[in-house]
Design a protein around this motif. Structure first.
Motif, PDB file in Angstrom:
ATOM      1  N   GLY A  22       0.786  -1.221   0.000  1.00 44.27           N
ATOM      2  CA  GLY A  22       0.000   0.000   0.000  1.00 44.27           C
ATOM      3  C   GLY A  22       0.821   1.275   0.000  1.00 44.27           C
ATOM      4  O   GLY A  22       0.284   2.359   0.230  1.00 44.27           O
ATOM      5  N   ILE A  23       2.107   1.177  -0.271  1.00 45.61           N
ATOM      6  CA  ILE A  23       2.953   2.375  -0.303  1.00 45.61           C
ATOM      7  C   ILE A  23       2.728   3.092  -1.633  1.00 45.61           C
ATOM      8  O   ILE A  23       2.773   2.491  -2.692  1.00 45.61           O
ATOM      9  N   VAL A  24       2.470   4.398  -1.531  1.00 43.02           N
ATOM     10  CA  VAL A  24       2.247   5.193  -2.738  1.00 43.02           C
ATOM     11  C   VAL A  24       3.347   6.215  -2.979  1.00 43.02           C
ATOM     12  O   VAL A  24       3.390   6.832  -4.035  1.00 43.02           O
ATOM     13  N   GLY A  25       4.228   6.390  -2.010  1.00 44.20           N
ATOM     14  CA  GLY A  25       5.305   7.351  -2.203  1.00 44.20           C
ATOM     15  C   GLY A  25       6.356   7.245  -1.122  1.00 44.20           C
ATOM     16  O   GLY A  25       6.098   6.783  -0.022  1.00 44.20           O
ATOM     17  N   ILE A  26       7.554   7.673  -1.490  1.00 40.87           N
ATOM     18  CA  ILE A  26       8.660   7.735  -0.539  1.00 40.87           C
ATOM     19  C   ILE A  26       9.553   8.883  -0.971  1.00 40.87           C
ATOM     20  O   ILE A  26       9.832   9.036  -2.163  1.00 40.87           O
TER      21      ILE A  26
END
Length: 104
Positions: A22-26
């Protein structure tokens, strides 16, 4: 399939698991923090032991690549161990560790 990153925190000395799903950005939120954004709106902020140069995204890029590798694994319950200290791809400067993690 749940996928995780195992991150070693140097202060206090411990390992923490964070979801790689569920990661959408870093991104480098500051010169000393990396922020991970989830689609549910939650964030995790990782504080580094060293201050990076302005516009140095090498640590965020490294973590992004590790997350991408984890997602490519076909196994359920995959855990990717993040090394400490963190490698800097350019080899310049001090290699930072992650000293703390804040979940919001």
């Amino acid at each position: 399939m749940e996928k995780y990153l195992s991150i070693y925190l140097t202060t206090p000395a411990s390992r923490s698991l964070i979801s790689a799903n569920g990661i959408v950005g870093i991104n480098m939120a500051t010169t000393q923090t990396v922020k991970i954004w989830y689609k549910e709106g939650k964030t995790i902020t990782l504080t580094l032991s060293a201050v990076m140069a302005a516009n140095d995204n090498s640590i965020a890029n490294f973590l992004f690549n590790e997350i991408a590798k984890t997602q490519e694994e076909s196994y359920v319950g995959t855990i990717t161990y993040i090394p400490t200290p963190l490698p800097k791809p350019d080899g310049a400067g001090n290699n930072p560790t992650i000293t703390s993690m804040t979940i919001a």
